[in-house]
Design an enzyme around this catalytic site. Sequence first.
Site, mmCIF file in Angstrom:
data_model
loop_
_atom_site.group_PDB
_atom_site.id
_atom_site.type_symbol
_atom_site.label_atom_id
_atom_site.label_comp_id
_atom_site.label_asym_id
_atom_site.label_seq_id
_atom_site.Cartn_x
_atom_site.Cartn_y
_atom_site.Cartn_z
ATOM 1 C CE LYS A 37 -3.958 -0.051 2.228
ATOM 2 N NZ LYS A 37 -3.661 -1.352 2.777
ATOM 3 N NE ARG A 106 -6.725 2.150 4.012
ATOM 4 C CZ ARG A 106 -7.024 2.159 2.707
ATOM 5 N NH1 ARG A 106 -6.608 3.153 1.949
ATOM 6 N NH2 ARG A 106 -7.716 1.170 2.171
ATOM 7 N N GLY A 115 -7.990 -7.634 3.815
ATOM 8 C CA GLY A 115 -8.874 -7.766 4.961
ATOM 9 C C GLY A 115 -8.308 -8.528 6.138
ATOM 10 C CG MET A 117 -2.670 -7.825 8.837
ATOM 11 S SD MET A 117 -0.963 -7.433 8.430
ATOM 12 C CE MET A 117 -1.090 -6.939 6.721
ATOM 13 N NE ARG A 350 -5.500 -4.808 -3.596
ATOM 14 C CZ ARG A 350 -6.079 -4.960 -2.410
ATOM 15 N NH1 ARG A 350 -5.362 -4.847 -1.312
ATOM 16 N NH2 ARG A 350 -7.359 -5.221 -2.321
ATOM 17 C CG HIS A 466 -13.667 -10.337 3.221
ATOM 18 N ND1 HIS A 466 -14.071 -11.628 3.491
ATOM 19 C CD2 HIS A 466 -12.428 -10.229 3.730
ATOM 20 C CE1 HIS A 466 -13.113 -12.254 4.142
ATOM 21 N NE2 HIS A 466 -12.102 -11.432 4.299
ATOM 22 C CB SER A 816 14.978 -41.644 -9.564
ATOM 23 O OG SER A 816 13.714 -41.009 -9.465
ATOM 24 C CB CYS A 884 10.166 -40.585 -9.023
ATOM 25 S SG CYS A 884 11.079 -41.587 -7.826
ATOM 26 C CE1 TYR A 904 12.944 -38.602 -13.873
ATOM 27 C CE2 TYR A 904 15.095 -38.621 -14.935
ATOM 28 C CZ TYR A 904 14.149 -39.222 -14.118
ATOM 29 O OH TYR A 904 14.422 -40.429 -13.531
#
Length: 925
Positions: A37, A106, A115, A117, A350, A466, A816, A884, A904
């Site tokens: 903000k 704020r 919303g 905080m 934002r 909200h 692997s 994997c 991979y």
Amino acid sequence: MPRPTPHRSTTLGVTVPKLVYDFAEGNKEMKELLGGKGANLAEMTNIGLPVPPGFTISAEACKVYLATGSVPAELAEEIDHHVDVLQQKMGKKLGQADDPLLVSVRSGAAVSMPGMMETVLNVGLNDDSVNGLAHQSGNPRFAWDAYRRLIQMFGKTVLGMEGDVFEDAIEAAKQAKGTKNDLDLDADDLEALVGTFKAAVREHTGRDFPQDPREQMDLATEAVFGSWNSERAILYRRQERIAADLGTAVSVCSMVFGNLGMDSGTGVAFTRDPSSGQPGVYGDYLQNAQGEDVVAGIRNTVPLADLEQIDKTSYDALMEIMATLEGHYKDLCDIEFTVERGKLWMLQTRVGKRTAAAAFRIATSLVDEGMIDTDEALKRVKGAQLAQLMFPRFDADASKELVTKAIGASPGAASGKVVFTSAAAVAAADRGEKVVLVRRETNPDDLHGMIAAQGILTSRGGKTSHAAVVARGMGKTCVCGADELDVNVAAETITVNGTTFGPGELISIDGTTGEVFLGEVPVVPSPVVQYFEGSLAPDAGDELVAAVHRLMTHADEIRRLGVRTNADTADDAARARRFGAQGIGLCRTEHMFLGERRESVERLILAEDDAERDAALAELEPLQRGDFLELLDAMDGLPVTIRLIDPPLHEFLPSMEDLAVKVALAKERGEEPGHDVKLLAAVERLHEQNPMLGLRGVRLGLMIPGLFAMQVRAIASAAAELRKAGKDPRPEIMIPLVGAIQELQLARDEVERVLAEVAADATPAGATVTPEGGAVASGSAAADGVEWATPIGTMIELPRAAVIADQIAEAADFFSFGTNDLTQTTWGFSRDDVEGSFFSRYLEKGIFAVSPFESIDREGVGSLVRTGVERGRATRPDLKLGICGEHGGDPDSIHFFHEVGLDYVSCSPFRIPVARLEAGRATLD
């Protein structure tokens, strides 16, 4: 723009970092210091947009407060200075009786937490200045309304009072007035309400509402700092994987008022539709209101487009600013604004949260508009968003009973039982039930229920409420503003068109169309899944599919990591191949011994001599060969890594307790238990206190002669048969749970021997077989003399294996990383036990930000992976490396595996598109 070096000040001879910044001193790159903000208010100020003057207290001050319980000693002096500057700019002072300066306090973290905080508006009002505000504004009702809002927000946020105390008082005032509308309360009513609020503060806190404006500001600032660690903020950070140590900045901004009359108002605007990504005029506006009235959803707004008729001058100015901001940020912007008596003010911007579909459409649209390149577009979409797009949607042709149609705030198809409270949603989810949370409007305290529910339905609010903003951020289906529904939370009823239903009623909500249906509506596959399966062409006219195709194509072009699948059946392999798998990274052969084959396994275990054991293995071999024929054929031309049998044999047998009971009952009835007695003896012999660390993996292959040989023979003969048919099978044999090079060498010797035997049998008459030894065993696979080879490797799933990877690499063609077991053995966790016992508490207490089985533990398990990579390749630079475990499909983990240099990742079939996308994004980190 580079982040400027914070100024320094000297107090008592000690140099300390600057803690407070005027809006003109910052920029949008300073989010970690000024919060999102504060950084964006500074950016708008510096590009000349109409931002009310103010200053930002940095997140560094918050970190000190959270660590010590007190604000830094230097903070008061810096705030004094900036308050003086602000008062000079505004030509008025905090607390002055005739024309007071009022400010908002704020929160603003580096990462948007809508919303979660605290915010306090109208700071600076007291019993004296409220009269000055009434006189200066010419609107006593406005002044007393501003004062009651301050006391109400201050009481909840700073003094910890229950919100119902104030809401009940407002309802009582409206009932006394004979109205349901807040706007019908006049100045006298609101002045009386202020008295009621002040008395409530005294009664519930034992102190009077503070009259000193500076005390109000200081206490509000500390409350905002403290709200960083509120329950809902912690839960949100955990849900969104936001770091817990960022802290929040505090923006102190001079107040502008949207509640001065019908020529004033407040709103939220998006430069593009956050649900669909389409350009246009999107947002909500509310006349004669302050900002929290819009986002709280307590009054239904009008569409932003209506502002053109209400106040064309402000509308035109807003459209111009929206275009400026989107061009400046090169992205969808979410804007909060206020109109004060015809004057437009920008209160926040934002980069806006958006749905998954909007994310892909916006990214490709911005490329087409020349704002960003394709690399940047790829960085702006995420694997989690792609996963959302693969969820099913309601069948348009199904029979449906429409209840109402409202605002589709966050897309998706959700069905479940109606619940009216977050506690009920959590309890139902714990029971395994699917629910839809129904509220008049949600607030930050509902976050638990929103996470637990399949979807959210509210009777109030719009696309900027909200419920809508949070649901979009979580990828949760949401319908808002269903004002035809009379939702009575206390009575737990919904009434619509004369029909009433309550908790447990099954409903379905469509977050795209805003439709609400009675009962459960059938679903159909999403077009994105149809595209991946090949049944929907990317140029078939579906804009979303076209956007996904463009970004997936680019991800595939630039990614270094290959993407394989974990598959044990031909059907899974075929599906994975359609989804873009480049082979199989893990075939779990133990899954092939289940079902009807258990009897053969029992005979293997119960074998009393070599002949019985060999007969059992001979019985299993053709079954295994059939499995591998289908699997290798489905993946023709692509590598298939086949893990030899891994789990302990007791998993294929009845439980010891059940068998013991069965044998005892047979004896009691005078029956001959026979086979069961023999089976019980075998189970008792094989029983282990901790079987996951017992006789399994390579240990099993070394202890049961012929077991691994049978599997290898089945693999090799299946491959030989396919080659004879002109196919190109590419099996890779993986030996599990190796902890010492001697284990791998012994197992490898047996594997190479069997491969050589099968190669010799498959060699045409007159040809020769020349086993290469060491790395692979090879032989002529066809009359034309084409050579074939079967790599032999191992799973790295024990910490010791990672640490001695340089030794193990001497006998392995590939590694692997089995990160499921590596996580268990590193942490000392049994996954099957701990996830249901104490993991939830560990998450609540912040020991885990996310389960280490869900996303790789970089510091511990990840460090072992990195060690295994470095040491393995130090011995064999050409060593092929993959992963994997379940982490192979986790977006965050994929970026880590790219970073450490794996070749991979392998994951379940439905996660392959996500892995492909994230593998591409990883190259742009």
